[in-house]
Design an enzyme around this catalytic site. Sequence first.
Site, mmCIF file in Angstrom:
data_model
loop_
_atom_site.group_PDB
_atom_site.id
_atom_site.type_symbol
_atom_site.label_atom_id
_atom_site.label_comp_id
_atom_site.label_asym_id
_atom_site.label_seq_id
_atom_site.Cartn_x
_atom_site.Cartn_y
_atom_site.Cartn_z
ATOM 1 C CB SER A 288 -4.185 -6.507 5.148
ATOM 2 O OG SER A 288 -4.813 -4.909 4.562
ATOM 3 C CE LYS B 212 -11.305 -7.821 2.332
ATOM 4 N NZ LYS B 212 -10.473 -6.859 2.121
ATOM 5 C CG HIS C 118 -1.851 -0.564 1.361
ATOM 6 N ND1 HIS C 118 -1.785 -1.659 2.727
ATOM 7 C CD2 HIS C 118 -3.148 -1.707 0.844
ATOM 8 C CE1 HIS C 118 -3.448 -2.962 2.107
ATOM 9 N NE2 HIS C 118 -3.568 -2.763 1.707
ATOM 10 N NE ARG D 230 -3.207 -7.220 -4.220
ATOM 11 C CZ ARG D 230 -4.167 -7.132 -3.143
ATOM 12 N NH1 ARG D 230 -4.107 -6.836 -2.410
ATOM 13 N NH2 ARG D 230 -5.153 -6.717 -3.205
HETATM 14 P P1 ADP Z 1 -5.579 -5.879 0.335
HETATM 15 O O1 ADP Z 1 -6.940 -6.215 1.992
HETATM 16 O O2 ADP Z 1 -6.124 -6.806 0.182
HETATM 17 O O3 ADP Z 1 -4.798 -5.856 1.281
HETATM 18 P P2 ADP Z 1 -6.948 -2.940 0.572
HETATM 19 O O4 ADP Z 1 -8.806 -2.844 0.570
HETATM 20 O O5 ADP Z 1 -6.280 -3.149 1.864
HETATM 21 O O6 ADP Z 1 -6.414 -4.775 0.079
HETATM 22 O O7 ADP Z 1 -6.660 -2.770 -0.926
HETATM 23 C C1 ADP Z 1 -6.743 -1.570 -0.975
HETATM 24 C C2 ADP Z 1 -5.762 -1.020 -2.536
HETATM 25 O O8 ADP Z 1 -4.476 -0.826 -2.398
HETATM 26 C C3 ADP Z 1 -6.316 -2.148 -3.866
HETATM 27 O O9 ADP Z 1 -6.412 -0.994 -4.664
HETATM 28 C C4 ADP Z 1 -5.423 -2.783 -3.613
HETATM 29 O O10 ADP Z 1 -5.074 -3.569 -5.126
HETATM 30 C C5 ADP Z 1 -4.355 -2.098 -3.431
HETATM 31 N N1 ADP Z 1 -3.331 -3.178 -2.651
HETATM 32 C C6 ADP Z 1 -3.231 -4.002 -2.034
HETATM 33 N N2 ADP Z 1 -2.670 -4.685 -1.666
HETATM 34 C C7 ADP Z 1 -1.332 -4.096 -2.540
HETATM 35 C C8 ADP Z 1 -0.069 -4.285 -2.749
HETATM 36 N N3 ADP Z 1 0.719 -4.860 -2.403
HETATM 37 N N4 ADP Z 1 0.920 -3.363 -4.319
HETATM 38 C C9 ADP Z 1 -0.605 -3.101 -4.881
HETATM 39 N N5 ADP Z 1 -1.125 -2.307 -4.326
HETATM 40 C C10 ADP Z 1 -2.296 -2.855 -3.334
#
Ligand code: ADP
Length: 157
Positions: free
Chosen positions: A121, A41, A17, A83
Site C-alpha cells: 500500500s 501508521k 491483497h 512477499r
Molecule cells: P502493506 O501496508 O505492507 O501493504 P498490510 O498490513 O496491509 O501491508 O498487509 C496485510 C497482509 O497482506 C500482510 O500479511 C502482508 O504481508 C500481506 N500483503 C500485503 N501486500 C501483499 C502482496 N503484494 N502480496 C502478498 N501479500 C501481501
Amino acid sequence: MKIAIYPGSFDPITLGHLNIIKRAALCFDKLIVCVMVNSQKNGLFTPEERVELIRRVVAKLPNILLAEYAKQRRARVIVKGLRAVSDFEAEVQMSVINRKLNPNVDTMFLPSHEKYTYLSSTVVKEMVRYGVELSDFLPREIIQDVKKKTEESRRDG
Ligand code: ADP
C-alpha cells in the site's frame, strides 16, 4: 465450518491483497478480512473507508466477511501473505506471539503471487503522487477513490 481471518492495514487494498484474499477464500468456508488500526501508521483512509473500499472489491466473492476488529473467537486460522524474506521474520515472530495469546489459533502463510511481490500500500501511495498508471496495482473499482483521497490529503496537509 472452517473460518480464517486475514488481517492487515489495507490502506488501501491492493491487487496483492486481493490475490491473497481470492486464494485464501478457496481454502476456507469463510474468510474474514479484518482492517486493523495501527496507531503508529497515519492512514490515508479511515478504517471505515478502507472497509468500504474492500467491500466494493470483494462484492462478487461469496464467502468473504468484513470486520473492523478481530473476531478471532471463531476463526482458527490467521492468513498472512509473504512477499519476500523481509516479511518473514516479523511475520513468524507475530505468529508465535499470537499462538501464545491464543493456542487455538494458528497462522498460515501464502506466498505472494510473483506479479505482486514488490507491491505494498505504501508503494501505491507513493506512485499515486507521481501520477503513475495504477491499473497494475489497484483494483479498478477503487482507483478513482485513491486518486481523489490523495489529492484531498495533499491539499489539506
Ligand atoms: P502493506 O501496508 O505492507 O501493504 P498490510 O498490513 O496491509 O501491508 O498487509 C496485510 C497482509 O497482506 C500482510 O500479511 C502482508 O504481508 C500481506 N500483503 C500485503 N501486500 C501483499 C502482496 N503484494 N502480496 C502478498 N501479500 C501481501
